[in-house]
Design a protein around this motif. Structure first.
Motif, PDB file in Angstrom:
ATOM      1  N   ARG A 112      39.674  55.893  46.864  1.00 16.29           N
ATOM      2  CA  ARG A 112      40.220  54.645  47.402  1.00 16.29           C
ATOM      3  C   ARG A 112      40.335  54.691  48.916  1.00 16.29           C
ATOM      4  O   ARG A 112      40.158  53.714  49.616  1.00 16.29           O
ATOM      5  N   PHE A 124      37.477  53.229  51.151  1.00 13.81           N
ATOM      6  CA  PHE A 124      37.044  51.843  51.196  1.00 13.81           C
ATOM      7  C   PHE A 124      37.499  51.189  52.486  1.00 13.81           C
ATOM      8  O   PHE A 124      38.552  51.492  53.028  1.00 13.81           O
ATOM      9  N   LYS A 184      39.032  45.181  54.575  1.00 10.05           N
ATOM     10  CA  LYS A 184      38.706  43.986  55.360  1.00 10.05           C
ATOM     11  C   LYS A 184      39.912  43.080  55.332  1.00 10.05           C
ATOM     12  O   LYS A 184      40.358  42.665  54.275  1.00 10.05           O
ATOM     13  N   LYS A 221      37.959  31.552  56.944  1.00  9.76           N
ATOM     14  CA  LYS A 221      36.608  31.229  56.453  1.00  9.76           C
ATOM     15  C   LYS A 221      36.670  30.299  55.268  1.00  9.76           C
ATOM     16  O   LYS A 221      35.951  29.345  55.153  1.00  9.76           O
ATOM     17  N   LYS A 222      37.549  30.633  54.301  1.00  9.65           N
ATOM     18  CA  LYS A 222      37.584  29.829  53.082  1.00  9.65           C
ATOM     19  C   LYS A 222      38.290  28.520  53.327  1.00  9.65           C
ATOM     20  O   LYS A 222      39.273  28.460  54.036  1.00  9.65           O
ATOM     21  N   ASN A 265      33.582  34.766  46.591  1.00  6.07           N
ATOM     22  CA  ASN A 265      34.883  35.329  46.896  1.00  6.07           C
ATOM     23  C   ASN A 265      34.810  36.402  47.964  1.00  6.07           C
ATOM     24  O   ASN A 265      35.746  37.176  48.144  1.00  6.07           O
ATOM     25  N   ASP A 266      33.661  36.465  48.628  1.00  5.67           N
ATOM     26  CA  ASP A 266      33.515  37.385  49.745  1.00  5.67           C
ATOM     27  C   ASP A 266      33.651  38.831  49.287  1.00  5.67           C
ATOM     28  O   ASP A 266      34.258  39.668  49.953  1.00  5.67           O
ATOM     29  N   ASP A 308      30.715  43.444  49.129  1.00  2.00           N
ATOM     30  CA  ASP A 308      30.771  44.889  49.399  1.00  2.00           C
ATOM     31  C   ASP A 308      30.515  45.677  48.118  1.00  2.00           C
ATOM     32  O   ASP A 308      30.149  46.850  48.159  1.00  2.00           O
ATOM     33  N   TRP A 310      36.141  49.806  43.161  1.00  2.00           N
ATOM     34  CA  TRP A 310      36.461  48.882  44.241  1.00  2.00           C
ATOM     35  C   TRP A 310      36.673  47.477  43.725  1.00  2.00           C
ATOM     36  O   TRP A 310      37.665  46.827  44.037  1.00  2.00           O
ATOM     37  N   GLU A 357      39.831  46.811  41.710  1.00  2.00           N
ATOM     38  CA  GLU A 357      41.072  46.750  42.457  1.00  2.00           C
ATOM     39  C   GLU A 357      41.126  45.497  43.325  1.00  2.00           C
ATOM     40  O   GLU A 357      42.114  45.259  44.013  1.00  2.00           O
ATOM     41  N   LYS A 408      41.592  38.801  43.881  1.00  2.00           N
ATOM     42  CA  LYS A 408      40.827  37.796  44.626  1.00  2.00           C
ATOM     43  C   LYS A 408      40.029  36.897  43.703  1.00  2.00           C
ATOM     44  O   LYS A 408      39.697  35.775  44.054  1.00  2.00           O
TER      45      LYS A 408
END
Lengths: 54, 796
Positions: free
Chosen positions: A40, A43, A46, A52-53, B40-41, B44, B101, B104, B108
């Motif tokens: 974890r 990562f 961000k 943006k949304k 939802n961006d 990654d 990733w 978790e 979103k």
């Protein structure tokens, strides 16, 4: 020189304190998963682009 | 253009390619997940690993509605109050960091989920959601839609964590003791007890005794219990010398300290225990890694026929089954999971589970259990529990006649011999020194026991075999258990079945000559659908009727044919002898399936066999090392063709299952180690009789606990490579033995002369264990790469 008796007793107590701490940590599940936190950590975090949304 | 891979899941897009903004997808499902993440961006997901997506079939959104039932809810969730619910799921599709990733980041994608946390190694997802925003069924549906459908087991089970906790506690206590004892031993190390007052000296000793007693009772007790249990069974296992060594040091040191005659060796004892436990921890971590991969890919490929909506049957692998699925299970197939009978009647043979060979008759709504074999007409069941691979593997391993009890596995043999030799040496050397100096005698005894510890053996064998199982499983060769590796390396003769093994089980040219009306074709096809024989499958595919009707009084005689009653008509399908009651004189040129309806001969299906690709190379490679034979239950129409393909001199036709078994027993009696490769249906007896029985599977399979190995049909050409690999695995084991023996000899040389301090031997032992472990892993990795390269060559 007899003070050594007391010093040893103190040193052992401190060591025992740490052991108790470790045992508590194990029992409360902190060592249950030692793989995932390592992954974890890598990562990118961000910051959510709320602008943006729409 | 073939060869395009899906951007999401990495599968090749063979049917249709769906493109979106220059990215290719294999299906709309994968594309929808991609779009969801894009919106939802969350792209990654694709940056972290290549093609991290999981291919999923279309899910039926209503199938999760049962999760909203309050009773079901309270069974599954960890915690709930009036606002939120916390629940933990097992998600078997977690296989890479991208999965971690994405899961978790669930908050979103789905409104209502406040947080989610993954335990990667255990493949668990714990999440919390708000009751007013969403429901459990919606959460699960969302997970399924992105490819991570959770496995919902209504019985909770998580035994994995507790054992590691105990080990960590023991490790903590022994580490604490080890450090402090050595600290208290400084006076002994530096001055030998001469520099301080004798009272003080004894005080240090007593503190050590106190600490050592704690360590013994907490950290070392497993070794004592294991050793004691093994002695009760009159066997000596690997924990006996360890327990003996620890006990000796403890008692002799206690006596020394209490009688004020010395300081004892508590530092060595605690160091020894600490390093042993460290070794155990390392071992458990390595096995965790094996299990992680195994759950995802390497379990043997069982599939069943599932009845989806509108009576369409699809073949589904076991691990994709969900509670509530309806399965179609045919004659001789095994029920993979507990369930409830939907068909009106069923006859089920539970001999693999209970040993009872008389089949049980069950009626509609009755409970049926995993491991039962369906006899007679096919049945439909709705499953109530998830199939448990471990349960089926246990059945596989326990299935009655494991004939080979005289073959002692390598580890048993070496372990016992070794332990006895070491104890012998220890007593002799101690005896010798006893007359010179008692203290040295005891030191010699304990150092021998420690340095000669067979834990390198104990580690090397399971790790090597476990790794071998995993590597072979990844390439399509699934072993029942680790000891089969040894038997594989000792083979001398290989026997092949023809139909279904050397020929494709479901493809082949079929021609019909005779008369059958459309209704009669439907009847014949319905009768055929109950059988898993390769010829039945081929003719059924050829007839290709949409409708199926019910069959009653279904019977199948292996090697002969099937019979059943459909709408009042008695239909027989099979060999000429089966349908007509007499032998035919006609020379036939291909496999024949004859049909009679109500004792009236109607015609025959001529099935031309289609041989698998690559057989001649396969046989050429095998002939150089093994004796080969083909035993076929078919007629000898193909004799010439088979001779040309295989180059095998010994091909026998018209074999019954009994004659195959007899031939194998005959070969074994003359000293051969025999492997039988067959399709599992007709060859169960032969597979059992052979030293190693290999069952070939195409996509849908009749699970045969009679086999020792399951081999994927399209990987048959890899067989020589697999056999060679198992021989190499044995070589690796011998290499590990040699390395550990070297350590032992060097250490023993010093131990016997009394020149080895116990602490040095206590360190040497884990070093030897670790180096043996590394050797095993390193060598196997090297051989695995070679195997991989050789397999790539075959593909070309």
């Amino acid at each position: 020189m007899e003070v050594v008796f007391i010093l040893i007793a103190i040193s052992l107590s401190v060591a025992l304190l740490f052991l108790t701490g470790f045992l508590w940590a194990v029992r409360s599940g902190q060592f249950d998963d030692d793989e995932t936190p390592a992954i974890r950590m890598l990562f990118d975090n961000k910051k959510s682009n709320n602008q943006k949304k729409d | 253009m073939s060869g395009t891979t899906c951007y999401h899941c990495g599968n090749t897009c063979d049917d249709e390619i769906i493109t979106h903004e220059e990215k290719d997808f294999c299906c709309t499902g994968c594309r929808s997940v991609y779009l969801l993440l894009l919106n939802n961006d969350l792209c990654d997901y694709y940056a972290i690993e290549n093609h991290p997506g999981v291919f999923t079939e279309k899910i039926d959104n209503e199938k999760f509605d049962y999760l909203n039932d309050t009773k079901v809810l309270s069974d599954i969730v960890d915690f709930q109050n009036k606002d939120k619910v916390s629940v933990t799921f097992i998600i078997p599709q977690i296989h890479c960091y991208s999965c971690l990733w994405l899961l978790e980041m669930l908050h979103k994608i789905h409104l209502g989920i406040t947080k989610s946390k993954v335990n990667y190694m255990n493949k668990e997802l714990s999440l919390t959601f708000l009751k007013k925003e969403t429901k459990l069924s919606q959460v699960v549906a969302k997970l399924a839609s992105i490819g991570y459908e959770p496995r919902i087991d209504l019985k909770s089970s998580s035994g994995k964590r507790t054992t590691n906790k105990k080990l960590l506690i023991q490790l903590g206590v022994s580490g604490f003791g080890f450090g402090n004892i050595m600290f208290m031993s400084f006076p002994e190390y530096f001055t030998g007890g001469k520099g301080i007052a004798p009272d003080l000296y004894q005080y240090f000793g007593l503190v050590n005794l106190f600490l050592a007693t704690i360590i013994l009772s907490v950290a070392a007790r497993d070794y004592f219990t294991s050793a004691w249990r093994s002695i009760q069974f009159k066997r000596i296992n690997l924990d006996v010398p360890i327990a003996l060594g620890i006990f000796t040091i403890y008692t002799s040191s206690t006596i020394e300290v209490l009688s004020k005659s010395g300081f004892g060796y508590f530092d060595s004892m605690s160091g020894l225990i600490f390093f042993l436990l460290l070794g155990k921890l390392f071992q458990s971590k390595t096995f965790e890694q094996f299990n992680f991969e195994r759950d995802y890919k390497a379990y043997f490929p069982l599939s069943v026929q599932k009845i989806a909506s509108k009576d369409k049957k699809t073949t589904v692998p076991l691990h994709d089954l969900r509670i509530g699925d309806v399965l179609f299970i045919r004659n001789e197939e095994i029920i993979p999971a507990d369930g409830v009978l939907v068909s009106k009647q069923a006859s089920i043979d539970y001999s693999f589970v209970t040993g009872e060979s008389a089949p049980e008759q069950s009626n509609k709504e009755a409970l049926v259990y995993a491991g039962g074999k369906v006899k007679g007409a096919a049945v439909e069941i709705v499953i109530s529990n998830l199939p448990s691979q471990s349960y089926l593997t246990k059945l596989w391993n326990n299935s009655s006649e494991t004939v080979n009890t005289k073959i002692n596995s390598l580890s048993d043999q070496v372990g016992q011999w070794f332990t006895v030799a070491v104890l012998f040496l220890a007593f002799i050397s101690a005896g010798y020194w006893f007359f010179i100096d008692v203290a040295t005698s005891i030191r010699v005894f304990t150092s021998i026991l420690i340095i000669a510890c067979p834990c390198a053996l104990a580690l090397a064998i399971p790790i090597t075999y476990g790794n071998t199982l995993r590597i072979l499983g990844n390439k399509g060769f699934y072993l029942k258990n680790a000891f089969i590796v040894e038997q594989l390396s000792a083979l001398s003769t290989l026997i092949f079945d023809k139909t279904g093994t050397l020929t494709h089980a479901d493809q082949g040219d079929v021609q019909f000559s005779g008369t059958l009306s459309e209704t009669e074709k439907i009847h014949v096809s319905s009768l055929l659908s109950n059988s898993i024989h390769p010829l039945s499958n081929k003719v059924w595919h050829f007839l290709n009727t949409e409708k199926q009707v019910d069959v009653s009084h279904y019977q199948e005689k292996e090697g002969e044919g099937i019979i059943g009653l459909i709408e009042g008509n008695q239909i027989r399908i099979g060999s000429y002898h089966w349908v007509a009651g007499k032998h035919t004189n006609d020379k036939s040129l291909s496999s024949e399936v004859h049909v009679t309806i109500n004792d009236e001969y109607r015609g025959l299906f001529k099935v031309k066999n289609m041989y698998r690709k690559g057989l001649s190379t396969l046989f050429k490679q095998l002939l150089s090392t093994y004796t080969l034979e083909v035993l076929s239950g078919d007629n000898n129409s193909e004799q010439q063709r088979l001779h040309e393909i295989s180059g095998i001199p010994n091909i026998k036709f018209n074999q019954t299952p009994f004659s195959k078994k007899d031939r194998i027993l005959e070969l074994k009696k003359s000293g051969n180690e025999v492997m039988m490769i067959g399709d599992g249906l007709n060859d169960a007896g032969a597979l059992l009789a052979a030293n190693v029985g290999v069952a070939i599977t195409d996509t849908s399979v009749g699970f045969t606990p009679a086999s020792d190995v399951i081999l994927e049909a399209n990987h048959l050409t890899r067989l020589p490579l697999f056999l060679a690999f198992s021989k190499k695995a044995i070589k690796v084991v011998y290499a590990c033995f040699t390395l550990s023996l070297c350590y032992n000899v060097v250490g023993l040389f010093f131990a016997v002369r009394g020149e080895l301090s116990p602490i040095v031997s206590a360190i040497l032992m884990p070093v030897s264990s670790v180096s043996v472990l590394l050797l095993s892993l390193g060598l196997l990795k090297m051989y695995e790469k070679k195997l991989f390269r050789a397999i790539e060559k075959i593909k070309k």
